[in-house]
Enzyme design. Structure first.
Site, PDB file in Angstrom:
ATOM      1  CG  MET A  15      -6.280   0.223 -46.274  1.00  0.00           C
ATOM      2  SD  MET A  15      -6.893  -0.219 -44.644  1.00  0.00           S
ATOM      3  CE  MET A  15      -6.794   1.338 -43.779  1.00  0.00           C
ATOM      4  CG  LEU A  16      -5.418   6.490 -49.508  1.00  0.00           C
ATOM      5  CD1 LEU A  16      -6.934   6.448 -49.666  1.00  0.00           C
ATOM      6  CD2 LEU A  16      -4.963   7.829 -48.937  1.00  0.00           C
ATOM      7  CG  ASP A  40      13.269   4.915 -47.693  1.00  0.00           C
ATOM      8  OD1 ASP A  40      12.606   5.786 -47.090  1.00  0.00           O
ATOM      9  OD2 ASP A  40      14.008   4.106 -47.107  1.00  0.00           O
ATOM     10  CB  ALA A  62       2.215   7.570 -43.342  1.00  0.00           C
ATOM     11  CD1 TRP A  63       4.926   5.068 -37.240  1.00  0.00           C
ATOM     12  CD2 TRP A  63       6.942   4.289 -37.791  1.00  0.00           C
ATOM     13  NE1 TRP A  63       5.339   4.262 -36.224  1.00  0.00           N
ATOM     14  CE2 TRP A  63       6.582   3.761 -36.521  1.00  0.00           C
ATOM     15  CE3 TRP A  63       8.173   3.935 -38.330  1.00  0.00           C
ATOM     16  CZ2 TRP A  63       7.402   2.914 -35.795  1.00  0.00           C
ATOM     17  CZ3 TRP A  63       9.000   3.093 -37.593  1.00  0.00           C
ATOM     18  CH2 TRP A  63       8.623   2.595 -36.349  1.00  0.00           C
ATOM     19  CE1 TYR A 127       0.402   8.129 -37.900  1.00  0.00           C
ATOM     20  CE2 TYR A 127      -1.562   8.930 -36.788  1.00  0.00           C
ATOM     21  CZ  TYR A 127      -0.928   8.504 -37.940  1.00  0.00           C
ATOM     22  OH  TYR A 127      -1.631   8.441 -39.120  1.00  0.00           O
ATOM     23  CE  LYS A 131       0.279  11.557 -41.178  1.00  0.00           C
ATOM     24  NZ  LYS A 131       0.676  11.002 -42.515  1.00  0.00           N
TER      25      LYS A 131
HETATM   26  N1  LIG Z   1      -5.346   4.111 -41.499  1.00  0.00           N
HETATM   27  C1  LIG Z   1      -5.975   5.082 -40.843  1.00  0.00           C
HETATM   28  O1  LIG Z   1      -6.949   4.849 -40.105  1.00  0.00           O
HETATM   29  C2  LIG Z   1      -5.507   6.509 -40.991  1.00  0.00           C
HETATM   30  C3  LIG Z   1      -6.094   7.473 -40.169  1.00  0.00           C
HETATM   31  C4  LIG Z   1      -5.680   8.804 -40.299  1.00  0.00           C
HETATM   32  C5  LIG Z   1      -4.734   9.144 -41.234  1.00  0.00           C
HETATM   33  N2  LIG Z   1      -4.160   8.192 -42.010  1.00  0.00           N
HETATM   34  C6  LIG Z   1      -3.134   8.619 -42.968  1.00  0.00           C
HETATM   35  O2  LIG Z   1      -3.521   8.210 -44.263  1.00  0.00           O
HETATM   36  C7  LIG Z   1      -2.374   7.910 -45.044  1.00  0.00           C
HETATM   37  C8  LIG Z   1      -2.510   6.518 -45.652  1.00  0.00           C
HETATM   38  O3  LIG Z   1      -2.690   5.585 -44.600  1.00  0.00           O
HETATM   39  P1  LIG Z   1      -2.822   4.023 -44.852  1.00  0.00           P
HETATM   40  O4  LIG Z   1      -3.859   3.529 -43.901  1.00  0.00           O
HETATM   41  O5  LIG Z   1      -2.924   3.726 -46.296  1.00  0.00           O
HETATM   42  O6  LIG Z   1      -1.400   3.560 -44.284  1.00  0.00           O
HETATM   43  P2  LIG Z   1      -0.572   2.239 -44.579  1.00  0.00           P
HETATM   44  O7  LIG Z   1      -1.472   1.152 -45.066  1.00  0.00           O
HETATM   45  O8  LIG Z   1       0.275   1.993 -43.368  1.00  0.00           O
HETATM   46  O9  LIG Z   1       0.344   2.694 -45.801  1.00  0.00           O
HETATM   47  C9  LIG Z   1       1.479   3.482 -45.627  1.00  0.00           C
HETATM   48  C10 LIG Z   1       2.515   2.966 -46.597  1.00  0.00           C
HETATM   49  O10 LIG Z   1       3.692   3.775 -46.447  1.00  0.00           O
HETATM   50  C11 LIG Z   1       4.796   2.905 -46.542  1.00  0.00           C
HETATM   51  N3  LIG Z   1       5.997   3.467 -45.964  1.00  0.00           N
HETATM   52  C12 LIG Z   1       6.430   3.440 -44.683  1.00  0.00           C
HETATM   53  N4  LIG Z   1       7.634   4.017 -44.593  1.00  0.00           N
HETATM   54  C13 LIG Z   1       7.973   4.437 -45.842  1.00  0.00           C
HETATM   55  C14 LIG Z   1       9.094   5.071 -46.393  1.00  0.00           C
HETATM   56  N5  LIG Z   1      10.148   5.411 -45.630  1.00  0.00           N
HETATM   57  N6  LIG Z   1       9.094   5.358 -47.718  1.00  0.00           N
HETATM   58  C15 LIG Z   1       8.070   4.993 -48.496  1.00  0.00           C
HETATM   59  N7  LIG Z   1       6.976   4.354 -48.040  1.00  0.00           N
HETATM   60  C16 LIG Z   1       6.934   4.079 -46.721  1.00  0.00           C
HETATM   61  C17 LIG Z   1       4.355   1.662 -45.809  1.00  0.00           C
HETATM   62  O11 LIG Z   1       5.179   0.574 -46.150  1.00  0.00           O
HETATM   63  P3  LIG Z   1       5.442  -0.594 -45.057  1.00  0.00           P
HETATM   64  O12 LIG Z   1       4.111  -1.228 -44.822  1.00  0.00           O
HETATM   65  O13 LIG Z   1       6.434  -1.450 -45.747  1.00  0.00           O
HETATM   66  O14 LIG Z   1       5.982   0.087 -43.829  1.00  0.00           O
HETATM   67  C18 LIG Z   1       2.924   1.522 -46.318  1.00  0.00           C
HETATM   68  O15 LIG Z   1       2.876   0.767 -47.519  1.00  0.00           O
HETATM   69  C19 LIG Z   1      -1.180   8.078 -44.102  1.00  0.00           C
HETATM   70  O16 LIG Z   1      -0.646   9.380 -44.261  1.00  0.00           O
HETATM   71  C20 LIG Z   1      -1.791   7.970 -42.715  1.00  0.00           C
HETATM   72  O17 LIG Z   1      -1.020   8.689 -41.745  1.00  0.00           O
HETATM   73  C21 LIG Z   1      -4.529   6.872 -41.917  1.00  0.00           C
END
Ligand SMILES: NC(=O)c1ccc[n+]([C@@H]2O[C@H](COP(=O)([O-])OP(=O)(O)OC[C@H]3O[C@@H](n4cnc5c(N)ncnc54)[C@H](OP(=O)(O)O)[C@@H]3O)[C@@H](O)[C@H]2O)c1
Length: 282
Positions: A15-16, A40, A62-63, A127, A131
């Protein structure tokens, strides 16, 4: 550093990254966007090879399934901690700076004043633990790094609370939404812009909080979403966290201070209301 960087973005399918990659390109940077299939982060050799030739690596991989992490902590750790370490080692070996995304879940949620970047972390969920381990790995392995903690993200690139509320408002007369968790709803486009501005400002290595200004509850956010769409906000009824038990504990207080950005001369993200209004018009 030159004005136009060669930037590697990991987790490019997320998403980001959906908003970050175009924001970086608009700012004139040359971006290599790699999703999970291409890079990966659990594979150290792939991380090292991918970082070569880049000035900056942004680790969006991220997971992020917070509740699943309670029963799959090892799998979450492999991505959020070991994966972060692999990316950090690759960036350091390539002589690149690293921007690593982290979360409000590293804190215990018990504060009553905004968490400073240097506040001692004390995660209450699996989680959050994974992190936090990722943050430590990044700071130990890549001195030239930014840890950018964000929270309550929504955006066009993924399922999120704002779109869920709009969908539910079309399906139900009333919506029950928790009113005892405080946080800072943050649009992915605003966080992407912040990272672009941190690059432009050449912000020093350290921990930064990439969340909107001001604060609200999920209930307050849901009301604002309906209101912005011309729907009756009274249809959103307040409820408590206890009424919606989840596997992972939710922080009651997730408001983050932006002081380290201000010290670095980078303007923090705007008020969440103005961002939400623009997102809903986009
Ligand atoms: N969303 C929130 O509200 C939130 C809040 C606080 C912090 N964050 C942090 O912000 C960052 C971005 O978040 P986001 O919302 O964009 O998360 P997201 O949409 O879940 O994106 C994370 C991406 O990482 C990929 N991924 C998972 N395992 C991987 C691996 N082994 N190697 C490479 N890529 C992998 C996922 O692929 P798959 O979908 O195929 O698994 C997904 O495309 C993350 O660090 C998250 O912890 C997010």
């Amino acid at each position: 550093m030159s004005d136009h960087l060669r930037v590697l973005v990991t987790g490019a399918g997320g998403m980001l990254a959906h908003d970050l990659v175009p924001a970086l390109r608009t700012a004139g940077h040359v971006v290599t966007a790699m999703g999970r299939d291409d890079l990966d982060v659990t594979d150290p050799d792939v991380c090292t090879a991918a970082a070569v030739g880049h000035d900056l690596v942004v680790n969006c991989a991220a997971w992020t399934r917070v509740d699943d992490a309670e029963s799959h902590e090892q799998e979450a750790f492999a991505v959020n901690a070991v994966g972060a370490a692999n990316v950090a080692r690759g960036a350091a070996d390539a002589g690149a700076r690293l921007a690593h995304l982290s979360t409000d879940y590293v804190f215990d949620g018990q504060s009553t004043i905004p968490y400073a970047a240097e506040h001692p972390p004390s995660p209450r969920s699996a989680y959050g633990r994974t992190k936090l381990a990722g943050e430590w790995a990044v700071r130990a392995l890549c001195a030239n790094s930014w840890v950018v903690r964000t929270a309550w993200l929504y955006g066009a690139g993924g399922p999120n609370f704002v779109t869920t509320m709009l969908r539910l408002a079309g399906e139900r007369d009333t919506l029950e939404v928790v009113d005892d968790q405080l946080g800072q709803p943050t649009w992915t486009r605003d966080l992407a812009d912040l990272i672009v501005r941190m690059i432009a400002a050449d912000a020093p290595a350290g921990i930064y909080h990439g969340t909107s200004s001001d604060e609200t509850t999920w209930h307050g956010l849901a009301r604002a979403v309906l209101e912005a769409r011309g729907l009756d906000p009274e249809r959103v009824r307040p409820t408590t966290t206890d009424a919606f038990p989840r596997p992972a504990p939710r922080p009651a207080y997730s408001v983050l201070s932006h002081a380290t950005l201000e010290v670095a001369g980078v303007t923090p993200i705007r008020d969440w209301r103005s961002a939400l209004a623009e997102y809903l018009q986009s």
